[in-house]
Design an enzyme around this catalytic site. Structure first.
Site, PDB file in Angstrom:
ATOM      1  N   CYS A  63       0.854  -1.198   0.000  1.00  0.00           N
ATOM      2  CA  CYS A  63       0.000   0.000   0.000  1.00  0.00           C
ATOM      3  C   CYS A  63       0.884   1.239   0.000  1.00  0.00           C
ATOM      4  O   CYS A  63       1.946   1.261   0.628  1.00  0.00           O
ATOM      5  CB  CYS A  63      -0.882  -0.010   1.240  1.00  0.00           C
ATOM      6  SG  CYS A  63      -2.047   1.362   1.274  1.00  0.00           S
TER       7      CYS A  63
ATOM      8  N   GLU B 168      -7.365  11.947  -5.435  1.00  0.00           N
ATOM      9  CA  GLU B 168      -7.593  13.374  -5.158  1.00  0.00           C
ATOM     10  C   GLU B 168      -7.052  14.294  -6.248  1.00  0.00           C
ATOM     11  O   GLU B 168      -6.057  13.996  -6.901  1.00  0.00           O
ATOM     12  CB  GLU B 168      -6.940  13.765  -3.819  1.00  0.00           C
ATOM     13  CG  GLU B 168      -7.682  13.251  -2.609  1.00  0.00           C
ATOM     14  CD  GLU B 168      -7.096  13.741  -1.289  1.00  0.00           C
ATOM     15  OE1 GLU B 168      -7.812  13.639  -0.284  1.00  0.00           O
ATOM     16  OE2 GLU B 168      -5.940  14.203  -1.251  1.00  0.00           O
TER      17      GLU B 168
ATOM     18  N   HIS C 176       4.148   2.404   1.566  1.00  0.00           N
ATOM     19  CA  HIS C 176       4.283   2.658   3.004  1.00  0.00           C
ATOM     20  C   HIS C 176       3.855   1.466   3.868  1.00  0.00           C
ATOM     21  O   HIS C 176       3.745   1.586   5.079  1.00  0.00           O
ATOM     22  CB  HIS C 176       3.570   3.958   3.444  1.00  0.00           C
ATOM     23  CG  HIS C 176       2.116   4.063   3.086  1.00  0.00           C
ATOM     24  ND1 HIS C 176       1.578   5.231   2.580  1.00  0.00           N
ATOM     25  CD2 HIS C 176       1.096   3.197   3.159  1.00  0.00           C
ATOM     26  CE1 HIS C 176       0.272   5.056   2.366  1.00  0.00           C
ATOM     27  NE2 HIS C 176      -0.039   3.831   2.717  1.00  0.00           N
TER      28      HIS C 176
ATOM     29  N   HIS D 256       3.786   7.977   7.271  1.00  0.00           N
ATOM     30  CA  HIS D 256       3.054   7.723   6.019  1.00  0.00           C
ATOM     31  C   HIS D 256       1.809   8.581   5.901  1.00  0.00           C
ATOM     32  O   HIS D 256       1.124   8.535   4.883  1.00  0.00           O
ATOM     33  CB  HIS D 256       2.690   6.247   5.896  1.00  0.00           C
ATOM     34  CG  HIS D 256       1.419   5.832   6.601  1.00  0.00           C
ATOM     35  ND1 HIS D 256       1.152   6.153   7.910  1.00  0.00           N
ATOM     36  CD2 HIS D 256       0.351   5.117   6.157  1.00  0.00           C
ATOM     37  CE1 HIS D 256      -0.033   5.639   8.247  1.00  0.00           C
ATOM     38  NE2 HIS D 256      -0.537   5.010   7.201  1.00  0.00           N
TER      39      HIS D 256
ATOM     40  N   ALA E  65      -1.187  11.248   8.458  1.00  0.00           N
ATOM     41  CA  ALA E  65      -1.518  11.892   9.727  1.00  0.00           C
ATOM     42  C   ALA E  65      -1.642  10.857  10.839  1.00  0.00           C
ATOM     43  O   ALA E  65      -1.300  11.119  11.985  1.00  0.00           O
ATOM     44  CB  ALA E  65      -2.828  12.668   9.582  1.00  0.00           C
TER      45      ALA E  65
ATOM     46  N   LYS F 144     -13.540   8.568  -2.664  1.00  0.00           N
ATOM     47  CA  LYS F 144     -13.315   7.502  -1.688  1.00  0.00           C
ATOM     48  C   LYS F 144     -13.973   6.212  -2.155  1.00  0.00           C
ATOM     49  O   LYS F 144     -14.931   6.240  -2.936  1.00  0.00           O
ATOM     50  CB  LYS F 144     -13.933   7.867  -0.331  1.00  0.00           C
ATOM     51  CG  LYS F 144     -13.383   9.118   0.312  1.00  0.00           C
ATOM     52  CD  LYS F 144     -11.985   8.968   0.808  1.00  0.00           C
ATOM     53  CE  LYS F 144     -11.889   8.155   2.067  1.00  0.00           C
ATOM     54  NZ  LYS F 144     -10.519   8.172   2.637  1.00  0.00           N
TER      55      LYS F 144
END
Length: 397
Positions: free
Chosen positions: A77, A166, A270, A326, A328, A396
């Site tokens: 991922c 995004e 990550h 990776h 927040a 999403k």
């Protein structure tokens, strides 16, 4: 900040986070990892939080051993981002059409393509190695062989959870494309299969946590896991590359007059394992919720869907095994977020972002995550900020 050192059984735990701010269950996991006989180092990122076996936001360096649960079930991922020639002034006032165009070409959730994407039709896709990659599928665990058709159709799809696509704008007004995904169902099934194998091995029976079961060097089980792990990491890399190619095609078509150009894509895993050398030792470094931040390495540290993200350059700090956070990092579980927040809260916290605002994604609300600025401030000795981005569209799963 620099790190705080907390004593551990076999190695000290280097923390780029205030130990007082880390949940007790996560601290216990870190202490458990530090008891493993094969461990040579443990670095903890500022986005650290409770995970399965090992915390998310940890870098585990072991000699002659690897822990599959510490890699996690979404092998490989990671993130990809690319700067475009578009600026904020090129964007329409209503971004809903652009969002639906993205959703039309990139399957989300458990979705997949009706037929496998031909990478040859994607502008600039690195097709060298593609045939060899799929040729190696014959060598992965028999337990997942029946998933080949699904794996080919899920290649170039997003998934769910915290994965996203995004459209972002940086502080100078440039538009960036960004996405976050991994090895989809095939990576998950490979991980679960090997975790099950590891837990039954005799050398793992006395561990403090069965989820820390490892494979050790020079065994057939380790050879099989490494083969499947590195294949799944490559699947994740290709998955992001195909999605980025599809995303770029959408942008080219929607902004024909602008003749959009793209800078080289930045991409980083990550959740993965790398073979690296530290203090004269060849180690297997597992980054679970951490990116490589070697000197000059470009990386991506995203915030939550209503905040922003950072493009960073690694400073090559060997104390962290050349790593950085990776993202927040969650400050509450998905279930806790669903209990605490409503769709109305989500709408409030994602104002100005064209995205889903329904109860199905409340667990991804910005309030469930740590403040991204604080996380960046805690690792100034690990990375240098290159660009700060703010999303205007977030798709999403």
């Amino acid at each position: 900040m620099s790190y705080v050192e907390v004593p551990g059984a076999k190695v000290p735990i280097r923390m780029w986070a205030d130990p007082a701010s880390v949940e007790d269950v996560a601290l216990r996991q870190l202490q458990n990892v530090a008891t493993l006989p094969w461990i040579k180092g443990l670095a903890v990122m500022p986005d650290v939080h409770f995970g399965k076996g090992a915390t998310v936001g940890s870098v585990i360096a072991m000699r002659d051993a690897v822990c599959p649960a510490a890699v996690g079930v979404d092998i490989g991922c990671g993130m990809s981002a690319v700067k475009t020639s578009l600026t904020a002034n090129d964007l329409p006032g209503d971004l809903s059409r652009l969002r639906s165009r993205i959703e039309q070409v990139i399957p989300v959730g458990r979705g997949m393509h009706d037929s496998p994407v031909d990478p040859g039709r994607l502008h600039g896709f690195p097709t060298s190695g593609w045939e060899a990659f799929w040729g190696r599928f014959d060598g992965v665990a028999d337990a997942v062989k029946f998933r080949q058709e699904r794996a080919t159709k899920q290649m170039g799809s997003l998934g769910s959870g915290n994965h996203f696509v995004e459209f972002c704008i940086d502080t100078s007004g440039s538009v960036w494309l960004m996405l976050h995904s991994g090895s989809r169902n095939i990576g998950k099934e490979l991980a679960e299969y090997h975790i099950g194998v590891a837990q039954k091995l005799p050398h793992n029976q006395g561990l403090v946590d069965r989820d820390l079961a490892v494979f050790v060097a020079d065994t057939p089980q380790m050879a099989a896991y490494r083969n499947d792990l590195f294949w799944a990491q490559e699947y994740a890399k290709y998955n992001r590359a195909i999605m980025m190619g599809l995303f770029q095609d959408v942008v080219r078509k929607e902004f024909k007059k602008a003749k959009v150009t793209f800078e080289p894509v930045i991409s980083c895993h990550h959740n993965y394992v790398a073979e690296e050398r530290y203090e004269g030792m060849d180690l297997l470094v597992t980054r679970k919720g951490a990116i490589r931040a070697g000197s000059g390495d470009l990386g991506i540290i995203p915030g939550s869907m209503g905040t922003g993200s950072y493009i960073v350059k690694g400073l090559g700090n060997e104390k962290s095994f050349n790593s950085a956070s990776h993202g927040a990092g969650r400050r509450m579980s998905r279930n806790a977020a669903k209990r605490r927040y409503s769709a109305k809260d989500l709408e409030e916290q994602t104002r100005g972002v064209e995205c889903r605002k329904d109860s199905g994604v409340v667990d991804e609300i910005p309030g469930a995550y740590k403040p991204i600025e604080q996380v960046i401030d805690q690792q100034t000795d690990l990375v240098q900020v290159v660009a700060k981005l703010k999303q205007v569209i977030c798709v999403k799963g």
